[in-house]
Design a protein around this motif. Structure first.
Motif, PDB file in Angstrom:
ATOM      1  N   SER A   6       1.057  -1.173   0.371  1.00  0.00           N
ATOM      2  CA  SER A   6      -0.218  -0.059   0.300  1.00  0.00           C
ATOM      3  C   SER A   6       0.720   1.239   0.026  1.00  0.00           C
ATOM      4  N   GLY A   7       0.027   2.002  -0.194  1.00  0.00           N
ATOM      5  CA  GLY A   7       1.076   3.905  -0.629  1.00  0.00           C
ATOM      6  C   GLY A   7       1.351   4.022  -1.074  1.00  0.00           C
ATOM      7  N   GLY A   8       0.959   3.516  -2.577  1.00  0.00           N
ATOM      8  CA  GLY A   8       1.183   3.922  -3.520  1.00  0.00           C
ATOM      9  C   GLY A   8      -0.302   5.892  -4.153  1.00  0.00           C
ATOM     10  N   GLY A   9       0.612   6.114  -4.615  1.00  0.00           N
ATOM     11  CA  GLY A   9      -0.045   7.724  -5.568  1.00  0.00           C
ATOM     12  C   GLY A   9       0.737   8.760  -6.556  1.00  0.00           C
ATOM     13  N   PHE A 113      12.724 -14.413  -5.950  1.00  0.00           N
ATOM     14  CA  PHE A 113      12.091 -14.019  -5.355  1.00  0.00           C
ATOM     15  C   PHE A 113      10.310 -15.099  -5.754  1.00  0.00           C
ATOM     16  N   GLY A 114      10.336 -15.347  -4.580  1.00  0.00           N
ATOM     17  CA  GLY A 114       9.054 -16.872  -5.193  1.00  0.00           C
ATOM     18  C   GLY A 114       7.670 -16.150  -4.434  1.00  0.00           C
ATOM     19  N   VAL A 115       8.120 -15.347  -3.576  1.00  0.00           N
ATOM     20  CA  VAL A 115       6.176 -15.109  -2.364  1.00  0.00           C
ATOM     21  C   VAL A 115       6.469 -13.219  -2.963  1.00  0.00           C
ATOM     22  N   TRP A 116       5.198 -12.527  -3.962  1.00  0.00           N
ATOM     23  CA  TRP A 116       5.256 -12.018  -4.010  1.00  0.00           C
ATOM     24  C   TRP A 116       3.835 -10.653  -3.989  1.00  0.00           C
ATOM     25  N   GLY A 117       3.911 -10.403  -3.920  1.00  0.00           N
ATOM     26  CA  GLY A 117       2.388  -8.936  -3.616  1.00  0.00           C
ATOM     27  C   GLY A 117       1.430  -9.032  -4.168  1.00  0.00           C
ATOM     28  N   GLN A 118       1.120  -8.259  -4.519  1.00  0.00           N
ATOM     29  CA  GLN A 118       0.315  -7.110  -6.176  1.00  0.00           C
ATOM     30  C   GLN A 118       0.452  -6.026  -6.698  1.00  0.00           C
ATOM     31  N   GLY A 119       1.325  -5.695  -5.840  1.00  0.00           N
ATOM     32  CA  GLY A 119       1.935  -4.120  -6.082  1.00  0.00           C
ATOM     33  C   GLY A 119       1.000  -3.180  -6.022  1.00  0.00           C
ATOM     34  N   THR A 120       1.413  -1.715  -6.028  1.00  0.00           N
ATOM     35  CA  THR A 120       1.339  -0.566  -5.651  1.00  0.00           C
ATOM     36  C   THR A 120       1.730   0.626  -6.940  1.00  0.00           C
ATOM     37  N   GLN A 121       0.619   1.146  -7.613  1.00  0.00           N
ATOM     38  CA  GLN A 121       1.118   1.904  -8.652  1.00  0.00           C
ATOM     39  C   GLN A 121       2.020   3.707  -8.127  1.00  0.00           C
ATOM     40  N   VAL A 122       3.258   3.171  -8.561  1.00  0.00           N
ATOM     41  CA  VAL A 122       3.218   5.050  -8.070  1.00  0.00           C
ATOM     42  C   VAL A 122       3.553   5.528  -9.348  1.00  0.00           C
TER      43      VAL A 122
END
Length: 125
Positions: A6-9, A113-122
């Protein structure tokens, strides 16, 4: 282990953002966690990682501008991004895994790396 960013924008050039990555589930199978980013049509590139011994590695493009950190409990990973540039515009991902040691953690290679989050856009304009 599950990762949620979280925290993108959107921010103007020169501004700051702080990304967060909530870590849930058992992290016993990981010893390296970090941030990657991906431009459209490009491979994911390493931004910063932190190893279990606390050692940190940064991509040259973000050194002195970005800071990776985690809370004492290890439940949240942060990326403080200062002096943002338009070329920092990308999707940012949190990633974790068990790697062969601090050297592997520091090479910022997405295939480790095999574990990833869904991503947040900056987006920096």
């Amino acid at each position: 282990v599950q990762l949620v960013e979280s925290g993108g924008g959107s921010v103007e050039a020169g501004g700051s953002l702080r990304l967060s990555c909530e870590v849930s589930g058992s992290a016993d199978g990981t010893n390296c966690i970090g941030w990657f980013r991906q431009y459209p049509g490009k491979e994911r590139e390493g931004v910063a990682t932190i190893y279990n011994d606390g050692s940190k590695t940064y991509a040259d493009s973000v050194k002195a501008r970005f800071t990776i950190s985690r809370d004492d409990a290890g439940n949240t990973l942060y990326l403080q991004m200062n002096t943002l540039k338009p070329e920092d515009t990308a999707m940012y991902y949190c990633a974790a895994d068990w790697v062969g040691g601090s050297w592997y953690c520091g090479r910022l290679k997405s295939t480790d790396f095999g574990v990833w989050g869904q991503g947040t856009q900056v987006t920096v304009s």
